[in-house]
Design an enzyme around this catalytic site. Structure first.
Site, PDB file in Angstrom:
ATOM      1  N   SER A 195       0.832  -1.201   0.000  1.00 22.70           N
ATOM      2  CA  SER A 195       0.000   0.000   0.000  1.00 22.70           C
ATOM      3  C   SER A 195       0.865   1.249   0.000  1.00 22.70           C
ATOM      4  O   SER A 195       1.975   1.251   0.554  1.00 22.70           O
ATOM      5  CB  SER A 195      -0.853  -0.028   1.274  1.00 22.70           C
ATOM      6  OG  SER A 195      -1.442   1.220   1.507  1.00 22.70           O
TER       7      SER A 195
ATOM      8  N   TYR B 288      -2.225  -1.546  10.744  1.00 22.67           N
ATOM      9  CA  TYR B 288      -2.505  -2.099   9.414  1.00 22.67           C
ATOM     10  C   TYR B 288      -1.371  -1.737   8.447  1.00 22.67           C
ATOM     11  O   TYR B 288      -0.785  -2.598   7.783  1.00 22.67           O
ATOM     12  CB  TYR B 288      -3.845  -1.579   8.853  1.00 22.67           C
ATOM     13  CG  TYR B 288      -3.910  -1.775   7.355  1.00 22.67           C
ATOM     14  CD1 TYR B 288      -4.057  -3.048   6.815  1.00 22.67           C
ATOM     15  CD2 TYR B 288      -3.726  -0.702   6.467  1.00 22.67           C
ATOM     16  CE1 TYR B 288      -4.038  -3.247   5.440  1.00 22.67           C
ATOM     17  CE2 TYR B 288      -3.710  -0.891   5.096  1.00 22.67           C
ATOM     18  CZ  TYR B 288      -3.872  -2.170   4.588  1.00 22.67           C
ATOM     19  OH  TYR B 288      -3.831  -2.364   3.225  1.00 22.67           O
TER      20      TYR B 288
ATOM     21  N   LYS C 184       1.992  -3.947   6.289  1.00 23.32           N
ATOM     22  CA  LYS C 184       2.443  -3.889   4.887  1.00 23.32           C
ATOM     23  C   LYS C 184       3.944  -3.610   4.825  1.00 23.32           C
ATOM     24  O   LYS C 184       4.682  -4.213   4.056  1.00 23.32           O
ATOM     25  CB  LYS C 184       1.658  -2.818   4.118  1.00 23.32           C
ATOM     26  CG  LYS C 184       0.186  -3.128   3.981  1.00 23.32           C
ATOM     27  CD  LYS C 184      -0.048  -4.441   3.247  1.00 23.32           C
ATOM     28  CE  LYS C 184      -1.488  -4.877   3.228  1.00 23.32           C
ATOM     29  NZ  LYS C 184      -1.688  -6.230   2.701  1.00 23.32           N
TER      30      LYS C 184
END
Ligand code: NAD
Ligand code: WQD
Length: 345
Positions: free
Chosen positions: A126, A151, A155
């Protein structure tokens, strides 16, 4: 025909990618536990492509349940690993749940690849790994920063795990795709984004407001240093994002990758404001959206958009769809889905 395991293939980006893979002659094997998607999504993909797809209901964070997929399918050419939890706010409240699902699932992909001699992996990352960058557009040379949410951090850590693993295993290949803001839906209106509960992301909030499921959209911040005061993002059509996965896999199966660990931005290269999105949505769909300006949302960066040069030159990826395509397809999906729900009651 190259067999590709697609984890999270019933989800938003995964379902569109499964369609693109089949249309390009790949044979996807979908793995999903429906923790954030519907069983029906598989049927809808099948309707679009006009054939049945191979599918396993399995949890990628549970290695025993996931292993069956590898054990029962020979000669897997690669994995596209979408399966992850992705709600930024929820990850702040439940970091363990996010680290566990997202990182254990990735580790299991690697471990099972090693055991079953699968050599290629595409990982969904992301733009959040760039944090709040000092310069725009962000290129792949732009330094990454620790993302502000657990979150986002899954990544960043996921990328690092793959980088280290690739260094130690020169015959294993990973390509990281850093998505900017995928929005829109398949042109058929049969598959699209379906968040659980109240949407965090802009486009599903817009479409749900237009359908009357939400009273109004809150535009977070109109005091940014941008032309209309609202924040800029690089919105990219999910069908373009799906096609980029096919290009990426093709590079891997053709052994065209020059490094065994590569990473690319996936965006359009253009920053669009919240107000511009709303205006495009209203115009192309001929409706009015109820919205008010509210204070900035914690953790938001003012502007984020990609340099698309590397993906363009090396993957030959170029986004084809316009903002209008994104806004009209998102609305077509929402309307079709909600109307069908109403009619089935
Ligand atoms: P999504 O939630 O629609 O799809 C993810 C799918 O994975 C869902 O179908 C879910 O049921 C499944 N899943 C989750 N955990 C699983 C597990 N342990 N086992 C099996 N299946 C599991 O999300 P999406 O928008 O399609 O995102 C796909 C990937 O792209 C994710 O890794 C996400 O973090 C990443 N990403 C998404 C965006 C975005 O804006 N949508 C942006 C950047 C990165
Ligand atoms: C876009 C813009 C909001 C909702 C997130 C993740 C990122 C990636 C993509 C998954 C911002 C504004 C939003 C609303 C608004 N996800 N907005 N009202 O924050 O750029 O990125 O999704 O991997 O990691 O962080 O996307 O769609 O939430 O917001 O005004 O109700 O819309 O403030 O400027 P974001 P978004």
């Amino acid at each position: 025909m190259h067999k590709i395991i697609v984890t999270g293939g019933a989800g938003y980006i995964g379902s569109h990618t499964v369609v693109s893979l089949i249309n390009s002659g790949f044979e996807p094997i979908v793995v999903d536990d429906f923790s954030n998607s519907q069983r029906d999504s598989i049927k809808r993909i099948e309707k679009i492509v006009g054939q049945s797809i191979r599918f396993y209901e399995a949890n990628t964070a549970d290695i025993n349940s996931f292993e069956r997929v590898f054990a029962e399918n020979e000669q897997i050419a690669g994995i596209i690993h979408f399966a992850a939890f992705k709600a930024v706010k929820e990850s702040v409240d439940k970091p363990l749940m996010y680290y566990k699902n997202n990182l254990v699932s990735l580790l299991n992909c690697i471990e099972l690849s090693e055991k079953y001699k699968v050599k290629n992996l595409v990982f969904s990352s992301s733009a959040t790994v760039y944090g709040n960058p000092a310069e725009l557009p962000v290129s792949e040379q732009t330094p990454t920063q620790r993302p502000s949410s657990p979150y986002g951090n899954t990544k960043k850590i996921g990328e690092e795990i793959l980088e280290d693993y690739c260094k130690a295993n020169p015959d294993f290949n990973a390509i990281i795709l850093r998505y900017f803001n995928p929005i829109g839906a398949h042109v058929s209106g049969l598959i699209g984004e379906l968040p659980n509960g109240v949407p965090n992301n802009l486009m599903p909030f817009i479409t749900q407001t237009a359908y009357g499921l939400r009273e109004k959209l809150s535009v977070f911040g109109n005091d940014y240093d941008t032309a209309d005061g609202t924040a800029l993002r690089d919105y990219v059509h999910v069908e373009d994002v799906a096609d980029a996965h096919v290009l990426t896999l093709q590079r891997l199966v053709d052994k065209k990758n020059t490094e065994n660990y590569e990473f690319y931005n996936l965006g359009t290269g253009k920053g669009t404001s919240v107000i511009e999105i709303i205006a495009a949505f209203e115009k192309v769909n001929d409706l009015k959206l109820n919205f008010t300006f509210e204070p900035r949302r914690a953790g938001d960066v003012p502007e984020l958009f990609a340099s698309t040069k590397k993906a363009n030159e090396i993957l030959k990826f170029k986004s084809k769809k316009s903002l209008e395509d994104m806004a009209s397809s998102a609305w077509k999906w929402e309307k079709r889905f909600r109307d069908a729900q109403k009619n089935s009651k």
